[in-house]
Design an enzyme around this catalytic site. Structure first.
Site, PDB file in Angstrom:
ATOM      1  N   LYS A 176       0.831  -1.032  -0.162  1.00  0.00           N
ATOM      2  CA  LYS A 176      -0.105   0.060  -0.100  1.00  0.00           C
ATOM      3  C   LYS A 176       1.008   1.125   0.035  1.00  0.00           C
ATOM      4  O   LYS A 176       1.645   1.592   0.919  1.00  0.00           O
ATOM      5  CB  LYS A 176      -0.881   0.065   1.221  1.00  0.00           C
ATOM      6  CG  LYS A 176      -1.829   1.260   1.169  1.00  0.00           C
ATOM      7  CD  LYS A 176      -2.290   1.567   2.647  1.00  0.00           C
ATOM      8  CE  LYS A 176      -2.941   2.770   2.616  1.00  0.00           C
ATOM      9  NZ  LYS A 176      -1.795   3.987   2.403  1.00  0.00           N
ATOM     10  N   CYS A 285      11.970   9.488  11.233  1.00  0.00           N
ATOM     11  CA  CYS A 285      11.729   9.048  12.429  1.00  0.00           C
ATOM     12  C   CYS A 285      13.227   9.048  13.359  1.00  0.00           C
ATOM     13  O   CYS A 285      13.348   8.894  14.386  1.00  0.00           O
ATOM     14  CB  CYS A 285      11.472   7.693  12.791  1.00  0.00           C
ATOM     15  SG  CYS A 285      12.039   6.349  11.838  1.00  0.00           S
ATOM     16  N   GLU A 386       6.125  14.367  18.542  1.00  0.00           N
ATOM     17  CA  GLU A 386       6.635  14.315  17.298  1.00  0.00           C
ATOM     18  C   GLU A 386       6.203  15.393  16.705  1.00  0.00           C
ATOM     19  O   GLU A 386       5.025  15.250  16.357  1.00  0.00           O
ATOM     20  CB  GLU A 386       6.635  12.905  16.555  1.00  0.00           C
ATOM     21  CG  GLU A 386       7.435  12.674  15.269  1.00  0.00           C
ATOM     22  CD  GLU A 386       7.117  11.531  14.473  1.00  0.00           C
ATOM     23  OE1 GLU A 386       8.396  10.813  14.551  1.00  0.00           O
ATOM     24  OE2 GLU A 386       6.263  11.028  14.410  1.00  0.00           O
TER      25      GLU A 386
END
Length: 504
Positions: A176, A285, A386
């Site tokens: 995906k 990240c 974050e």
């Protein structure tokens, strides 16, 4: 000329979707819409799974040697098209061209790991484990695996973390692709079939919404799910897919901290921090958005960081001299700007404000300049959540002990770093930090593909990480075979309850 509408891929063919919903892809540097991708229907996602399922028996039955030859060919194709793919990555995402080349390189590196699959797939054997019995453990493929891709690494994550080890171990894949940055991944799949000549259906690709993606978590033909994205979604992916009997690895958010001690080489440390904090516009990240610095050098460090950040050239991602490109979309830019405002509202000291950056000729691009907050305290959410943008938070501490305590209090533990000349503190830090990937005078301690990408705490949900031997184990299941051949004596033996596993 209208905007190009992309298709989805099943059985090696690019098929027009029957959906009436398409999602725009932009050039992040200009804001211009450059393509549209379909929000595939449930039936189309199911067709992609069926294609992978149909391809699995023949692909998994192919010899390890033959699959390895395919991987060597694929590596050569990626190297041949590295610049083309890098330019596309920079355009749709906003990474600088240098960062985009690194993104593609990080797809090539795991492909090279997959070329070593004959060694990595070796099992364990023992002869005569009990009298007359031999036992061997083999690593067998799982079947169809699903990869759910984030927006920030359109080459590395689908075509580095997910595809190479999965297919080299004999599985087939449904990707995906991310709906914001799918073009690089789509082009790589075109090359996968057109130039590397893989069998049809080994890798399939859809773009779709959340409801359709949930099929990948529940369909019984999917045996494993590998996901990268937010912690909120990652937790759900892990719980739903695991509840449906699937193996899951879910890589999620981070708020990596670095501890800067007073004995560090300040110039070198600051250069590393600039690279790791503002590289990829903070959209990774393994960025380093929080610096925990000793009070004795804090003022000097903040001044130096501001100086170097202000010197960064902001511009189009695909210009060679750009040091900071745009963020991925207008919506993401708005999110980063809202976080900056939140930092101000929370009382942090705004040392450098990147909200009003203007790039001549690119007024519609999604640019945010380097932003620095000082005196960030534990009650401020900007220091623990974050942001995924070029925003640096400075937390001041008295000593190592206070610093490590602040770092480990964070719920995320993807990576962490220390800058010091002290072997004593470096060793303590490696032992005491919660970070899964640890840097000693290294701002971005991402290991090579031969080692696992090993986040901890709320940065990862699962048992086996991506890449390295963990990755091989994730995409395979153990099959233990015990063998006995009858001789004249054993043909007439009495068989006990624990046949072959005990020796009376």
């Amino acid at each position: 000329m209208g905007v190009k509408r992309m298709n989805y891929c099943i059985n090696g063919e690019w098929v027009p979707s029957k959906t009436d919903k398409y999602m725009p892809i932009t050039d992040s540097s200009t804001g211009e819409v450059i393509a549209e991708v379909p929000s595939c229907t449930k039936e189309e996602v199911l067709a992609a799974i069926a294609s992978a399922q149909e391809a699995f028996p023949a692909w998994s039955a192919l010899s390890i040697s033959k699959r390895t030859q395919y991987m060597f060919t694929w590596r050569d194709v990626l190297i041949k098209h590295k610049e083309e793919l890098s330019q596309l990555c920079a355009k749709e995402l906003g990474k600088t061209i240098g960062e985009a080349r690194g993104d593609v390189q990080k797809a090539i590196e795991p492909t090279e790991l997959a070329c070593a699959i004959p060694d990595l797939l070796q099992g364990e054997t023992s002869m005569n484990v009990t009298t007359g019995y031999d036992t061997a453990t083999y690593k067998a493929p799982l079947g169809v695996v699903a990869g759910i891709v984030p927006m920030n690494f359109p080459a590395m994550i689908p075509w580095g973390w997910m595809v190479p080890v999965a297919i080299a171990t004999g599985n087939t894949v449904v990707l995906k692709a991310n709906s914001q940055t799918p073009l690089t991944s789509m082009r790589m799949l075109e090359l996968f079939y057109e130039e590397a000549h893989f069998p049809k259906g080994v890798v399939n690709l859809v773009t779709c919404g959340r409801e359709e993606a949930d099929i990948l978590l529940k369909d019984e033909r999917i045996k494993a799910v590998t996901f990268v994205g937010t912690t909120k979604v990652g937790k759900e992916v892990y719980s739903v897919a695991a509840a449906h009997g699937k193996r899951v690895q879910s890589q999620t958010e981070a708020k990596n901290h670095a501890l800067l001690l007073e004995d560090a080489d300040l110039e070198s440390a600051t250069n590393a921090i600039v690279n790791s904090t503002y590289g990829c516009a903070g959209m990774r990240c393994m960025a380093l958005p929080v610096i925990v610095v000793q009070d004795s050098i804090a003022d000097k460090f903040v001044a130096l960081l501001k100086q170097k950040a202000q010197a960064m050239k902001i511009g189009a991602a695909y210009d060679e001299d750009t040091k900071l490109g745009p963020v991925v979309s207008a919506k993401h830019k708005e999110s980063v700007l809202n976080w900056i405002q939140k930092g101000i509202d929370e009382g942090a000291e705004l040392v450098l404000d990147g909200r009003d950056v203007k790039v001549p000729g690119l007024e519609n691009g999604f640019f945010v300049g380097p932003t620095i907050f000082d005196h960030v305290t534990k009650d401020m959410s900007i220091g623990d959540c974050e942001i995924f943008g070029p925003v640096t938070c400075i937390k001041r501490v008295k000593n190592y002990e206070e610093g490590i305590a602040i770092m480990n209090a964070n719920p995320f533990a993807n990576g962490s770093a220390i800058f010091t000349q002290s072997g004593y503190y470096a060793r303590r830090f490696a032992m005491e930090t919660d970070g899964g990937m640890v840097g000693i005078n290294v701002g971005i301690p991402v290991p090579t593909a031969y080692f696992p990408f090993s986040g901890n705490k709320d940065s990862f949900f699962g048992d086996l990480h991506v890449l390295g031997r963990d990755g091989v184990r994730f995409f395979t299941r153990a099959k233990t075979v015990t063998t006995h051949w009858f001789d004249e004596k054993s043909a007439h033996r009495e068989v006990g309850t624990w046949e072959g596993s005990t020796d009376d």
